[in-house]
Design an enzyme around this catalytic site. Structure first.
Site, PDB file in Angstrom:
ATOM      1  N   GLU A 243     -12.768  38.596  14.561  1.00  0.00           N
ATOM      2  CA  GLU A 243     -14.153  39.071  14.732  1.00  0.00           C
ATOM      3  C   GLU A 243     -14.585  40.009  13.603  1.00  0.00           C
ATOM      4  OE1 GLU A 243     -15.634  37.324  16.664  1.00  0.00           O
ATOM      5  OE2 GLU A 243     -13.942  36.599  17.837  1.00  0.00           O
ATOM      6  N   GLY A 244     -14.138  39.721  12.404  1.00  0.00           N
ATOM      7  CA  GLY A 244     -14.431  40.561  11.239  1.00  0.00           C
ATOM      8  C   GLY A 244     -13.316  41.569  11.063  1.00  0.00           C
TER       9      GLY A 244
END
Length: 576
Positions: free
Chosen positions: A435-436
């Site tokens: 998620e980043g």
């Protein structure tokens, strides 16, 4: 040794004193949020997670999900437990009421997600992305799309996925090559491959709703040319039931360090040129819709760090109270004692407690701000925008540190799989990556979030922190460090800002958590109640303020240092 006990007293304390959940019930949107309802959710979610999900944690790790050309099979017991989750309505808490949800605050749903993640982190990942898909459709979908897909996503009867990453692109979303060709009837033909898709294929639901980033013909290169599409595993019959297969296949699953029960899928779209998708939002508006999903997911990932830290702390504490080894230093007796009596073990346990409680306060605080943003509080929404990279990055960093300490408390037995301590660490290690990555979170903080409203959002936060830090000299000094570094970065070159991003993110995260721990310390000093719980709350807060806050001040120098030391080397020198 492998059990889980929901930290209900701690969760209730944070909801009352940090989220101030009682205030939410004063608004019509959350009028149903009574103290009785809060208690029912706390008790019920904890009981469900401990009873249904926790017993499957070990088999999930040892057996894992299995791929075959016919699909992916989850470990024994998972299908029944997931059915109980759907039947219990646990997925509906924050869903819009008009689509079958209960419309409750995110802060209450966060308790449920924490419990499920602590009980079984890998299994809980299927619950994490469906709310993100609901948010994307809620804000960017058509009314027909919302009516068609959201009710089943809200209940969890169908799960949602997020399809961003491709083999050649990694975190560079703008480099994706998946194509979407309009068919003239409102549909698009989707063709391409995506990797690292969590629960992209499984046997728990009878349909899977993929949200896929793709590029239409003649779209510009980079992120500006990206659109978002809804691509189900099965197209729907006229009565809304799953029908024709939609040419969406999982061609393999990854063999991972941890979270073995969560199938991380390589997805192939349109192998037979028969994959149909529907545009979500505007064409070439995919990045805006994607960030709606991503920001929701990032808050949940930060909460995963809290979940796995809580599980590891409980396991380490139990072991330390049982394991007998060596006499206590300075004791006249040479009789061996339980290791919890040794100073260094207590240091590790108290650090685990303090870090976990601080990260929980940060995650819950952000959830409470999100709830207030839903009520129309623009300042609260701006503040959660600023805090989102902190929640994701610091929460997951805490998860990794605490699970590593959990292995250390167990000593040699921590390196043995039977104790479960190693699984906690292996499972936690992915969370700073997906998620980043946390480096991307730090870049987002210094590149976008510090400048929100011309710096006024950060200034307002720091002002509130100063007011709450009164009497805590090291914390006040750390807040001053944050302000000084932020001012310095505002006029720095891009290289210098990027080089400073991670140390500054940690600096600010610890300062915010220190403020939240100081608020909890004062609340604990005022309260009457469970004397053991309050004693631990005060001890954990005091440890964070006296040890974690002062040690973090050393990051000011790193955050002020120029990038020259990083870029002054020829890349060949890194191989020297």
């Amino acid at each position: 040794m492998l059990t889980y006990t929901p930290p209900i007293a701690e969760q209730r304390f944070v909801l009352q004193n940090i989220v101030k959940v009682d205030e939410l019930s004063g608004h019509n949107v959350f009028a149903d949020v009574t103290s009785d309802l809060v208690d029912a959710i706390l008790e019920g979610a904890g009981q469900f997670a401990a009873g249904e999900f926790a017993p499957l944690n070990r088999v999930g790790d040892e057996v894992g999900s299995k791929w075959s050309p016919e699909g992916v099979t989850t470990p024994p017991g998972f299908k029944e437990a997931y059915g109980a989750y759907v039947e219990g309505g646990w997925g509906t808490l924050t869903g819009p009421t008009e689509y079958g949800g209960q419309g409750l605050p995110l802060s209450l749903s966060s308790v449920v997600m924490e419990d499920l993640g602590s009980a079984n982190m890998a299994f809980s990942l299927i619950m994490m992305l469906s709310p993100a898909a609901v948010e994307a459709l809620k804000h960017h979908g058509t009314e027909e799309q919302r009516r068609t897909w959201m009710p089943k996503l809200v209940t969890g009867e169908w799960n949602g996925t997020m399809n961003l990453t491709e083999p050649q692109a990694g975190s560079d979303v703008g480099a994706l090559k998946t194509r979407a060709v309009p068919q003239g009837d409102g549909t698009y033909r989707i063709k391409g491959q995506k990797i690292f898709i969590t629960f992209g294929e499984h046997d728990l639901t009878d349909n899977i709703v993929h949200l896929v980033l793709a590029r239409t013909p003649d779209a510009p290169e980079g992120t500006r040319g990206i659109s978002l599409f809804l691509v189900p595993k099965f197209r729907l019959n006229d009565d809304g039931t799953p029908g024709e297969f939609n040419d969406v296949r999982c061609v393999s699953i990854e063999h991972k360090m941890g979270i073995h029960a969560s199938p991380t899928c390589v997805m192939s779209y349109g192998d037979r040129d028969d994959c149909v998708g529907w545009l979500v939002g505007e064409e070439q508006g995919g990045m805006r819709a994607m960030f709606t999903m991503m920001n929701n997911a990032r808050l949940n990932v930060g909460l995963q760090g809290v979940s796995i830290a809580e599980r590891a702390t409980q396991a380490a504490t139990r072991y330390a109270r049982e394991r007998v080894q060596s006499a206590k230093a300075g004791s006249a007796s040479r009789e061996s004692v339980r290791i919890i009596e040794h100073a260094d073990v207590r240091r590790m346990l108290l650090r685990m407690k303090a870090l976990t409680q601080a990260a929980r306060a940060l995650a819950y605080y952000a959830a409470g701000l999100t709830d207030r943003g839903q009520l129309g509080d623009a300042d609260a929404q701006a503040r959660v925008d600023l805090l989102t990279p902190l929640v994701k990055a610091y929460g997951t960093d805490v998860g990794v540190e605490v699970t590593s300490l959990g292995v250390q408390v167990h000593g040699g037995m921590g390196y043995i799989e039977e104790t479960g301590a190693a699984q906690h660490y292996r499972d936690a290690r992915i969370s700073p990556i997906y998620e980043g990555t946390n480096g991307i979170q730090a870049a987002d903080l210094v590149g976008r979030k510090l400048g929100l409203e011309g710096g006024a959002v950060l200034a307002s936060l720091l002002s509130d922190m100063r007011a709450g830090a009164a009497g805590e000299a090291p914390l006040m000094a750390l807040i001053e460090d944050c302000e000084a570094v932020a001012g310095h970065l505002a006029t720095s070159s891009t290289d210098d800002r990027m080089a400073a991003a991670y140390p500054f993110l940690t600096l600010l995260s610890v300062a915010v958590c220190g403020w939240l721990m100081a608020l909890q310390l004062r609340a604990a000093e005022r309260e009457d109640g469970d004397s053991r719980f309050l004693a631990m709350k005060k001890a954990a807060a005091r440890f964070y303020l006296d040890q974690v806050v002062p040690e973090t001040r050393g990051l000011r120098a790193a955050a002020m240092a120029p990038a020259e030391s990083l870029f002054g080397l020829d890349e060949e020198a890194f191989s020297a």
